[in-house]
Design an enzyme around this catalytic site. Structure first.
Site, PDB file in Angstrom:
ATOM      1  N   HIS A 134       0.829  -1.204   0.000  1.00  0.00           N
ATOM      2  CA  HIS A 134       0.000   0.000   0.000  1.00  0.00           C
ATOM      3  C   HIS A 134       0.874   1.270   0.000  1.00  0.00           C
ATOM      4  CE1 HIS A 134      -3.709   2.253   1.345  1.00  0.00           C
ATOM      5  NE2 HIS A 134      -2.769   3.088   1.759  1.00  0.00           N
ATOM      6  N   GLU A 135       1.783   1.342   0.949  1.00  0.00           N
ATOM      7  CA  GLU A 135       2.623   2.544   1.064  1.00  0.00           C
ATOM      8  C   GLU A 135       3.558   2.688  -0.132  1.00  0.00           C
ATOM      9  OE1 GLU A 135       1.606   4.586   3.056  1.00  0.00           O
ATOM     10  OE2 GLU A 135       0.557   3.346   4.529  1.00  0.00           O
ATOM     11  N   HIS A 152       1.702   4.412  -2.837  1.00  0.00           N
ATOM     12  CA  HIS A 152       1.761   5.875  -2.711  1.00  0.00           C
ATOM     13  C   HIS A 152       3.105   6.399  -3.203  1.00  0.00           C
ATOM     14  CE1 HIS A 152      -1.947   6.507  -0.595  1.00  0.00           C
ATOM     15  NE2 HIS A 152      -1.611   5.763   0.435  1.00  0.00           N
ATOM     16  N   HIS A 209       3.476   6.316  -6.883  1.00  0.00           N
ATOM     17  CA  HIS A 209       2.669   7.391  -7.477  1.00  0.00           C
ATOM     18  C   HIS A 209       3.450   8.713  -7.386  1.00  0.00           C
ATOM     19  CE1 HIS A 209      -1.680   9.258  -7.664  1.00  0.00           C
ATOM     20  NE2 HIS A 209      -0.918   9.649  -8.654  1.00  0.00           N
TER      21      HIS A 209
HETATM   22 ZN   LIG Z   1      -2.986   5.225   1.893  1.00  0.00          ZN
END
Ligand SMILES: [Zn+2]
Length: 641
Positions: free
Chosen positions: A426-427, A430, A433
């Site tokens: 998940h991190e 980010h 991105h």
């Molecule tokens: Zn998040």
């Protein structure tokens, strides 16, 4: 994408990752570990390869001090532009360029101090650095507060003709468009002054609620599964909602929601105050509705919101089916009560991964994203983007940080559960991105909007989930994972949409002149709960007051973004896994887009049209597929009657 940056302070925690993440799924994982009483090491005892490479920002605190002093000087120079922007396109361009070189440095000064301070919060020297950097950023905001009003005081036509005259200025068209988009809701200077003067008063319902919920509520003790007396706080809610002992779940639910319920009239008045404050904005500035006003900031069409609610409503039979399974498997003869909603089908299974295994699993699971993505991600792992393990004094939780002039940084507290591996994916989502946007966009568009922020992170989670499910053979482990994934969709999509529907309902009631009282809001909440959870759900009167627990209702139409992000991500993940031609490239162009367009248009680059029902429908299909798999496994394990 503000023309004048206010995100300097926010960007380090850009992905602070929605509060609910510490709720349903993650919470249980943490509690499973508590009993092991692990020894938390000092930071110095942790191998360098598991610590983030802050030396890539500044080699020493002395270098940080030098940049700090330089930024102070640059800030002073920027302030000299005050009153000169209308001089012409050259002057305006010079100002914006100078701003775009100063702000990233300021942001870097802040990020460095923030990373050092989070890695060991006991270190007073680093805390002091962070405080100083924060003050510097605040000072910058104050020093530059003239710039937006000075720009919007000019007619847009003027700036438009300057952009034609001076092509370099075209760069700022989207940012200026975004700034002027809001102009029609800006009032006269005197009226704006009055609105600003009312600000403190208008925020009182929210701050009073916070004080009530965090400082003034005292919960009764409960008796836990082993018969021990336990003190509980709000945080204990999700932990005990996952207890296999129904008596404990009910006692804790009654203790926590019952405590809130005792203050139902006071908290109804507070929430009414917040809603009335939104209505004041609508009336003063001339928006169509509270919803339209709230969505205007991100330029999100109201249709996106309504579309989410309608599509989820159309798919409620899936949520009902989930409750029917729950009722059957957990043998809840009197129906699924609110305190049964979080309980797992099966006791948590011991599924452990080393950090290296997690990295390898993630890199394999994300293969559908292609070589370009994987190569950069691997480089990220190898060049120490991630601060892996807990150490004494380290900040808890997980986030992705970094800024325009730095590499991404991920803070983790890795113990080895599936949730920890998923948090890493998940991190890193980010971070990837950020890495792509910062690497492609000029500074002014390098950060992405909150509406898009959880898409990349969730997409990675879903790809990982699919991979792990496909490669887990042990049926009990698989059932446990399926339950966790179902819960993540229930918690993120159904539950947040339900909250959004309630939020919209109470605003509409107030807009129509209906009084918002504990009874009227409770009745509305109860009705929505019954509709969402369906025929196998048994409603208790206390549930009508559950809304009192949720601080997000003071955030002004915020939670729907959790649901839309999840659906956008599952839509993207599905198409990439299915090998749809060009889907991967389309997604990469979204990741590289930063805030160069409005959020809805950026998602269209990834082939996701949030104004249509498809993405939400695809999220629902994912849920249905997990339900099918769950039923099959239950039959295989003989757990179904
Ligand atoms: Zn998040």
């Amino acid at each position: 994408m503000n023309i004048i940056l206010v995100s300097v302070l926010m960007s380090p925690l850009l992905s602070g990752c929605a509060e609910w993440r510490v709720g349903p799924t993650a919470e249980g994982a943490k509690t499973a570990k508590v009993g092991e009483a692990e020894k938390v090491p000092e930071r110095s005892e942790i191998d360098t390869k598991y610590r983030w490479a802050t030396e890539n920002i500044f080699a020493s605190v002395r270098e940080w001090e030098e940049e700090f002093a330089e930024v102070e000087k640059l800030m002073g120079q920027l302030a000299k532009y005050k009153g000169t922007l209308a001089q012409g396109p050259d002057q305006l361009y010079r100002f914006l360029q100078e701003r775009d070189s100063t702000e990233p440095q300021l942001s870097r000064v802040y990020v460095y101090s923030s990373l050092l301070s989070d890695q060991d919060t006991r270190d007073g020297k680093h805390q002091a650095m962070k405080t100083r950097a924060r003050s510097l950023a605040i000072k910058y905001g104050q020093l530059m507060s003239w710039a937006e009003p000075e720009l919007t005081a000019m007619p847009f036509e003027q700036l438009d003709s300057w952009m034609r005259e001076k092509p370099e200025l075209e760069l700022y068209r989207q940012a200026l468009d975004n700034l002027f988009r809001q102009k029609k809701y800006i009032l006269s200077p005197r009226e704006e002054e009055l609105m600003a003067m009312a600000g403190e008063v208008r925020s009182t319902p929210g701050s009073a609620y916070n004080m009530f919920a965090s400082a003034d509520t005292v919960f009764p003790v409960i008796i836990d599964e082993e018969g021990r007396t336990r003190e509980i706080d709000e945080q204990a809610f999700y932990k005990y909602m996952r207890s296999p002992d129904r008596r404990v779940r009910k006692d804790v639910y009654d203790a926590i929601v019952g405590t809130f319920s005792k203050h139902r009239n006071t908290t109804a008045a507070l929430l009414n105050g917040a809603v009335q404050s939104h209505i004041l904005t609508v009336k003063a500035r001339g928006y169509d509705s509270c919803l339209a006003a709230a969505l205007h900031g991100g330029n999100i069409p109201v249709a996106v919101y309504n579309n989410l609610i309608h599509t989820v409503n159309d798919n409620l039979p899936l949520l009902h089916r989930y409750q029917e399974i729950r009722k059957r498997v957990l043998d809840l003869r009197d129906g699924v009560h609110a305190y049964d909603l979080f309980a797992p089908f099966i006791t948590p299974q011991n599924i452990e991964y080393t950090y290296e295994e997690s990295v390898d699993t993630i890199l394999t699971a994300l293969k559908p994203l292609g070589n370009e993505y994987l190569t950069h991600m691997k480089k990220g792992f190898d060049s120490r983007w991630v601060d892996v393990f807990p150490n004494k004094g380290k900040r808890s939780g997980a986030y992705s940080s970094g800024t325009f002039l730095t590499q991404p940084y991920v803070l983790l507290n890795f113990h080895g559960s599936y949730e920890d591996m998923s948090t890493l994916a998940h991190e890193m989502g980010h971070s990837m991105h950020s890495f792509n946007s910062r690497g492609t966009q000029p500074y002014v568009y390098a950060d992405y909007d909150i509406f898009c922020a959880e898409v990349a992170s969730t997409c990675n989670e879903i790809l990982l989930q699919n991979y792990v499910l496909a490669h887990t053979k042990d049926p009990k482990k698989k059932l446990y994972l399926l339950g966790e994934f179902l819960e993540s969709i229930r918690g993120t999509v159904f539950r947040q949409t339900m909250f959004s529907e309630f939020e919209q309902k109470i605003h509409e009631m107030a807009e129509a002149g209906e009084p918002l009282t504990a009874d009227s809001m409770g009745a509305a909440y109860g009705k929505i709960m019954r509709k969402y959870y369906g025929p196998h759900y048994t409603h208790d009167d206390l549930v009508n007051d559950y809304w009192i627990r949720i601080p997000h209702f003071y955030y002004n139409f915020y939670v729907y973004k959790y649901a839309t992000s999840y659906c956008a991500a599952s839509d993207i993940a599905n198409r990439i896994m299915a090998g749809e031609p060009g889907a991967r490239e389309a997604y990469l162009s979204f990741l590289k887009g930063g805030s160069s367009k409005y959020p809805i248009d950026l998602l269209k680059m990834a082939r996701v049209d949030m104004t249509s029902p498809e993405p939400i429908g695809n999220g629902m299909k994912l849920f249905e597929n997990l339900l099918d798999q769950t039923e099959e496994l239950l039959a295989e394990l003989g757990m179904t009657k």
